[in-house]
Design an enzyme around this catalytic site. Structure first.
Site, PDB file in Angstrom:
ATOM      1  N   TYR A 125      -6.084   6.190   3.922  1.00 31.01           N
ATOM      2  CA  TYR A 125      -6.576   5.440   3.041  1.00 31.01           C
ATOM      3  C   TYR A 125      -5.556   4.134   3.274  1.00 31.01           C
ATOM      4  O   TYR A 125      -6.659   3.076   3.721  1.00 31.01           O
ATOM      5  CB  TYR A 125      -6.626   5.929   2.479  1.00 31.01           C
TER       6      TYR A 125
ATOM      7  N   CYS B 104     -18.715  -2.205 -19.969  1.00 30.36           N
ATOM      8  CA  CYS B 104     -20.072  -2.020 -19.065  1.00 30.36           C
ATOM      9  C   CYS B 104     -20.198  -3.601 -19.503  1.00 30.36           C
ATOM     10  O   CYS B 104     -20.856  -3.813 -19.095  1.00 30.36           O
ATOM     11  CB  CYS B 104     -21.094  -1.037 -19.784  1.00 30.36           C
TER      12      CYS B 104
ATOM     13  N   ASP C 208      -9.388   4.161  -3.225  1.00 28.95           N
ATOM     14  CA  ASP C 208      -8.668   4.657  -4.064  1.00 28.95           C
ATOM     15  C   ASP C 208      -9.746   5.076  -5.062  1.00 28.95           C
ATOM     16  O   ASP C 208     -10.038   5.290  -5.382  1.00 28.95           O
ATOM     17  CB  ASP C 208      -7.352   3.405  -4.273  1.00 28.95           C
TER      18      ASP C 208
ATOM     19  N   GLU D 185       0.806  -1.134   0.138  1.00 30.50           N
ATOM     20  CA  GLU D 185       0.364   0.347  -0.144  1.00 30.50           C
ATOM     21  C   GLU D 185       0.716   1.231  -0.293  1.00 30.50           C
ATOM     22  O   GLU D 185       0.446   2.322  -0.214  1.00 30.50           O
ATOM     23  CB  GLU D 185      -0.871   0.261   1.380  1.00 30.50           C
TER      24      GLU D 185
END
Length: 351
Positions: free
Chosen positions: A131, A208, A149, A48
């Site tokens: 975060y 999509c 994020d 991270e």
């Protein structure tokens, strides 16, 4: 499992993740996690920190090198600063590397080498912001924290057709993401949303047609998905200028300086030089026959572009100027320099 009105969004997304989860060197697969294998908090934390402002592709090799050289947080805590900063060179944002060491030492000394498992406790560690604390708590410890994020922001903006521009809309997007975060498998769910944004709900040309959340996606229904999330335009980056001075003694030793702990490249070894501003004055660190190279170094930081004029000089063996560090030619490794300083060395070597 495809979403329908009787199945929660989180269930549909987790079913997709179980099949399509990306393979990451720090990640435990959903199948392994279901079998009781838990992620290593050290590796989650390391990934991270490295991934801030950086892509997965850029981080993989660094992560492998760091965890091979320092496999536990105690190993990292015991490492010399210069070695860690040298391995970090090229990832940029060097404050992260300094905080990496500070955090490792706090965990090793104050927490007996074990990362705390709650958001609030993680937030007290050096360099761990909201975060990162949420990501570690969720992914490493399966706490139902909201991880937000860039990928998650994009998914939420499209799922709920939110047109308020970033960064002002962050709180709204986080609230929406929190509404969907499940109590069961929150760690897998957090990674599932990030994977969806990275592989299907991409910034341009989102796929999509194969998205597991295409039916509830309000932006897909409205035809606005490709334009979301909206962002407030950034101001153009200014350009700053500076001078750096490369001096090598006849015995091959180099003269470098340790930069102040605070500020850009804080705490790192580099070439002495001027301030970086609109019109810097030449400021050689000592008297010598300095020669300006015919080319310049160009480098881009987060908030500005930098153009450096590189000067070089050859010195006799006995030269030991005050306030500079003498690095024997056998101890000098260009790879230990921050990227902009290594560019200056490469330019000198090429000419």
């Amino acid at each position: 499992m495809q979403y329908n009105k009787h199945i929660p969004v989180s269930d549909a997304l987790l079913a997709w993740y179980d099949v399509h989860a990306r393979d990451m060197p720090w990640r435990v697969s959903p199948a392994d996690r279901a079998a009781g294998i838990c992620p290593d908090p050290y590796r989650i934390w390391m990934s991270e920190v490295m991934l801030q402002q950086t892509t997965v592709a850029a981080v993989r090799d660094y992560f492998h090198r760091f965890t091979a050289r320092w496999p536990t947080v105690r190993d990292l805590a015991d490492a010399p600063d210069e070695q860690v900063m040298g391995e970090w060179a090229g990832l940029g944002y060097y404050a992260r590397a300094r905080n990496l060491l500070k955090c490792a030492r706090v965990v090793a000394n104050d927490y007996d080498g074990q990362f705390p498992d709650t958001y609030d406790a993680l937030l007290t560690l050096p360099g761990v912001g909201p975060y990162t604390a949420a990501a570690i708590a969720s992914i490493a410890f399966d706490q139902p924290e909201t991880v937000l994020d860039g990928n998650v922001e994009r998914v939420m903006a499209r799922l709920f057709d939110i047109h308020d521009p970033l960064p002002a809309s962050k709180a709204q997007l986080k609230a929406r993401a929190g509404e969907l975060t499940p109590q069961l498998r929150p760690g897998d769910y957090a990674q599932a949303v990030m994977d969806l944004g990275a592989t299907i709900c991409t910034p341009k040309s989102p796929a999509c047609g194969i998205c597991p959340l295409r039916d509830p996606c309000e932006a897909r229904q409205a035809g606005t998905a490709p334009e979301l999330p909206k962002k407030t335009p950034k101001k153009p980056k200014p350009t700053r200028y500076g001078h750096v001075y490369l001096a090598q003694r006849a015995d091959g030793a180099w003269l470098l300086e340790r930069r102040p702990d605070k500020g850009l490249l804080g705490g790192m070894l580099g070439w002495p030089g001027s301030d970086w501003n609109d019109a810097p004055q030449p400021s050689p660190p000592f008297m010598a026959e300095w020669q300006a190279l015919s080319s310049e170094v160009r480098h881009t930081f987060t908030h500005f572009h930098l153009i450096l004029t590189v000067h070089s000089a050859e010195l006799p063996d006995h030269m030991t100027p005050n306030a500079l560090q003498i690095l024997d030619k056998h101890d000098f490794r260009p790879s230990d320099l921050p990227t902009v300083m290594r560019k200056a060395y490469d330019l000198w070597r090429g000419q």
